[in-house]
Structure formats: C-alpha cells, structure tokens
Motif scaffolding. Structure first.
Motif, PDB file in Angstrom:
ATOM      1  N   LEU A 148       0.851  -1.183   0.000  1.00 47.27           N
ATOM      2  CA  LEU A 148       0.000   0.000   0.000  1.00 47.27           C
ATOM      3  C   LEU A 148       0.889   1.236   0.000  1.00 47.27           C
ATOM      4  O   LEU A 148       1.374   1.666   1.034  1.00 47.27           O
ATOM      5  N   ILE A 182      -1.145  -0.541  -4.909  1.00 50.46           N
ATOM      6  CA  ILE A 182      -1.725  -1.469  -3.938  1.00 50.46           C
ATOM      7  C   ILE A 182      -1.588  -2.879  -4.497  1.00 50.46           C
ATOM      8  O   ILE A 182      -1.725  -3.096  -5.705  1.00 50.46           O
ATOM      9  N   ALA A 223      -7.202   3.275  -4.191  1.00 48.83           N
ATOM     10  CA  ALA A 223      -7.063   1.943  -3.590  1.00 48.83           C
ATOM     11  C   ALA A 223      -8.436   1.347  -3.297  1.00 48.83           C
ATOM     12  O   ALA A 223      -8.661   0.142  -3.502  1.00 48.83           O
TER      13      ALA A 223
END
Length: 257
Positions: A148, A182, A223
C-alpha cells in the motif's frame, strides 16, 4: 525540478506510441509473492488462466471443486496485514507518515472484507450464503494486503502537467514512480477437505486518466476503487467454469472518478 523537466521532455516525444504500448506501461508490475501464498511457485500469469489478476493458481482436481459445490455458506475472513511491505515509492514516503499509512491500511482491510462479502452476496447467480460467523463447512475467502503506497498528490499534479504539455495518456509511459500502488493476495479454501481451490495475486496503481482523475488528488481513494473491482472479479472467477475469461480492469480512465 530537474526530474520533472526530464519527465516532461521524455513524454513530449511519445505521441506516436500505440494504445497497446501505452497500456503495457500504464499497468502495474506484479508484486513479489509473500509467504501468505501456498502455491506461489505454481501460479501462472493471468493471460494463461483467463483471469484478470497478475498471477493465478486453480486447483486442477474436478473432484475437489465438485465437493466444494456442496458448501452452502461462505465466510470472508478478516484481511491479513502481517505481510504488508514498507512503502517503496519515494514520493509516497515523502507525503505520508507510516503510522498514518498503517491506520489507513487497517481501514482499507476492513473495507476490502466488506466489499468481498457484498460481491458474493449480490452475485447475479449466488451459490452460497455469506455468513458473518463461519460454520465448520463454510468455504473461506482469505485475503492479505501486501502493498500500500499512498498516491502522492504532487505526483498527480506532475502527471497532469505531462498530459497537458504532451498528449493525453503520455504520462502513462513515465508516470509509474508518481502513482500510488496497492497489491493483494487471496485464496478460496475448503476447510472440510483442507484444500485450497483458488489462489491469486494482483497489483494495481493509479489509473492513467485521459482527461482528469480525482483519485490523483487523494491518497487512498483509488485503492478503494481497486478493492471494489477485485471483489467483483474474484467472485466472477469463483462462480464461473474454468476457462471463462473475466475482464481485467482498464489501464486508463475516461471518467473523472
């Protein structure tokens, strides 16, 4: 400023690239597997399996799948964060603190669990009932968030400048370090037979916008969009027979959201 100047100069010379070449540059590279995956060495590139993910392994035993069809409930387990890697992109590290990112990852993990539950619950042809508390024979969806990198706002601004100076989509060739990223790993598990039915891994980054993307000016909204897409893609793969192609997400955005 020197880096930005070089990026702009490079992008300005790319208007003749085909859409196929631009798509290859715009898509995120696959993530390295973590110990969460049980069949990493056996996973194949997505194109070989008709799947939208970077790598996929599907249990080759028809008997195992036939037995799993007798499971009438499905449980999505809490998303694992034990394998979450440090931020790899420099601009992402500069713009966000790690404690803030870890808090965002925890929220995103809960969001992912909710979206995978919803994808199976709202399936056009649901096979199992989604349950909050698993039964002894409930199929289990197990997920791990492994990367992330928050989207850097300065990166989004720079990529918009490249598109304005060159041509729409030009930033896709040079903009990867300027994007958020991500990566996820996941599987479908049958606890009665103790067999993994399906494993996958995938990575995505901020989509290259041909006009404008509001996700480029927010650290984590893209994301969340990717998580929603993964949930629907995974449900479609589980529901449909082997060999049926499930469409991958686009490398570009036409809408602003």
């Amino acid at each position: 400023m020197v880096l930005i100047s070089r990026l702009l100069l490079l992008a300005a010379g790319l208007p003749l690239l085909s859409c196929t070449h631009l798509k290859r540059f715009a898509k995120a590279s696959p993530a390295e597997p973590t110990p969460f995956l049980l069949h990493a060495s056996e996973m194949r590139p997505a194109g070989d399996a008709g799947a939208p993910f970077a790598r996929v392994w599907r249990n080759p035993s028809p008997a195992v799948w036939a037995e799993a069809r007798n499971r009438w409930t499905l449980h999505v387990a809490p998303v694992c964060l034990d394998h979450l890697r440090p931020v790899s992109r420099k601009l992402s590290r500069m713009e966000t603190r790690d404690d803030g990112r870890l808090a965002a990852a925890a929220k995103l993990a809960e969001y992912a669990r909710h979206e995978f539950e919803r994808a199976f619950r709202e399936s056009p042809r649901p096979r199992q009932e989604v349950v909050a508390c698993p039964r002894s024979d409930s199929l289990r969806v197990e997920l791990a968030l492994v990367e992330l990198d928050p989207n850097p706002i300065t990166g989004g601004v720079t990529r918009r400048m490249i598109n304005l100076i060159a041509v729409p989509g030009a930033e896709s060739v040079v903009g990867n370090p300027l994007k958020g990223r991500i990566a996820i790993e996941g599987r479908l598990y049958d606890p009665l037979t103790q067999q993994v039915l399906l494993e996958f891994s995938d990575a995505e980054q901020n989509r290259s916008a041909l006009i404008l993307s509001l996700h480029d000016f927010n650290h984590y909204s893209h994301a969340r969009k990717v998580v929603r897409e993964w949930a629907h893609q995974f449900e479609a793969i589980v529901r449909q027979p082997p060999g049926v192609k499930v469409k991958d997400s686009s490398a570009f955005m036409l809408s602003i959201w």
